[in-house]
Design an enzyme around this catalytic site. Sequence first.
Site, mmCIF file in Angstrom:
data_model
loop_
_atom_site.group_PDB
_atom_site.id
_atom_site.type_symbol
_atom_site.label_atom_id
_atom_site.label_comp_id
_atom_site.label_asym_id
_atom_site.label_seq_id
_atom_site.Cartn_x
_atom_site.Cartn_y
_atom_site.Cartn_z
ATOM 1 N N CYS A 127 24.102 -5.668 -34.725
ATOM 2 C CA CYS A 127 25.561 -5.576 -34.621
ATOM 3 C C CYS A 127 26.179 -6.970 -34.683
ATOM 4 O O CYS A 127 25.564 -7.956 -34.271
ATOM 5 C CB CYS A 127 25.956 -4.884 -33.315
ATOM 6 S SG CYS A 127 27.735 -4.571 -33.178
ATOM 7 N N ASP A 142 28.491 -7.941 -32.860
ATOM 8 C CA ASP A 142 28.935 -8.277 -31.503
ATOM 9 C C ASP A 142 28.469 -9.680 -31.087
ATOM 10 O O ASP A 142 27.283 -9.994 -31.190
ATOM 11 C CB ASP A 142 28.364 -7.223 -30.537
ATOM 12 C CG ASP A 142 29.005 -7.281 -29.165
ATOM 13 O OD1 ASP A 142 28.956 -8.365 -28.524
ATOM 14 O OD2 ASP A 142 29.554 -6.263 -28.716
ATOM 15 N N ARG A 202 27.945 -10.950 -28.355
ATOM 16 C CA ARG A 202 27.037 -11.026 -27.202
ATOM 17 C C ARG A 202 25.590 -10.715 -27.575
ATOM 18 O O ARG A 202 24.685 -10.913 -26.768
ATOM 19 C CB ARG A 202 27.491 -10.017 -26.127
ATOM 20 C CG ARG A 202 28.889 -10.280 -25.604
ATOM 21 C CD ARG A 202 29.409 -9.086 -24.829
ATOM 22 N NE ARG A 202 29.529 -7.895 -25.677
ATOM 23 C CZ ARG A 202 29.892 -6.693 -25.230
ATOM 24 N NH1 ARG A 202 30.176 -6.510 -23.957
ATOM 25 N NH2 ARG A 202 29.983 -5.678 -26.052
ATOM 26 N N HIS A 209 22.827 -1.883 -29.540
ATOM 27 C CA HIS A 209 22.988 -2.405 -28.166
ATOM 28 C C HIS A 209 23.903 -1.482 -27.368
ATOM 29 O O HIS A 209 24.838 -0.897 -27.908
ATOM 30 C CB HIS A 209 23.547 -3.835 -28.183
ATOM 31 C CG HIS A 209 24.954 -3.934 -28.668
ATOM 32 N ND1 HIS A 209 26.031 -4.078 -27.827
ATOM 33 C CD2 HIS A 209 25.480 -3.883 -29.911
ATOM 34 C CE1 HIS A 209 27.147 -4.133 -28.535
ATOM 35 N NE2 HIS A 209 26.851 -4.011 -29.800
ATOM 36 N N CYS A 260 28.233 -0.879 -27.126
ATOM 37 C CA CYS A 260 28.654 -1.235 -28.486
ATOM 38 C C CYS A 260 30.066 -0.686 -28.734
ATOM 39 O O CYS A 260 30.293 0.518 -28.669
ATOM 40 C CB CYS A 260 27.668 -0.661 -29.514
ATOM 41 S SG CYS A 260 28.096 -1.105 -31.216
HETATM 42 CO CO CO Z 1 28.088 -3.381 -31.310
#
Ligand code: CO
Length: 212
Positions: free
Chosen positions: A42, A44, A46, A98, A101
């Site tokens: 992803c 993302d 993090r 994750h 998400c």
């Molecule tokens: Co995500």
Amino acid sequence: MTSYEKIFENNRQWIAQKTGSNRDFFAQLAKEQNPDYLYIGCSDSRVTAEELMGLGPGEVFVHRNVANLVNNVDLNVMAVLNYAIRHLKVKHIIVCGHYNCGGVKAAMNPQDLGILNPWLRNIRDVYRFHKAELNAITDVHKRYDRLVELNVYEQCTNIIKTAALQLSYAAEGYPEVHGWVFDIRTGQIIDLEIDFKQILKDIKDIYNITAN
Ligand code: CO
């Protein structure tokens, strides 16, 4: 928060650190790449790729997008897959989802998200395939976690459908496909232990590309 200027200072320190332990680090890095892993994760912020796996430059080929989707008609991810399998000859392909998400969460909520509608519809399709299992989970947080896992499973399946994967695996015995979830609450990588060989065998009824 790291300031924009600080990034360049960080970069100078990183160069010093790398060349400090190996004077030829960048000369060797510039020559070629020969990674064993393709990581699809992803976007993302993090959920890093190399850092969470403890891998360095040259060790993993990376593709990231919103909610780690492997869409059959996404030229971007299909180009990455083809290049990684046919040219880099990676031995393992990892799809890493994750918990928490945002993309998966958005797909669970009825709302108009513009261009994200057709993208996140892929996750709604995952929900539809597994509707009975998901609707049987009464705790909404647990259902959300399970959709994250099932999304990884379906994206792994999408990789196994491709000609590049099927032909390479038939000829070379690699790459194998793995499904992971990064538990953002603990930092742990969870291997979903998908049965790669069984999925490959099962989908061949419909998606066989290799005629064997
Ligand atoms: Co995500």
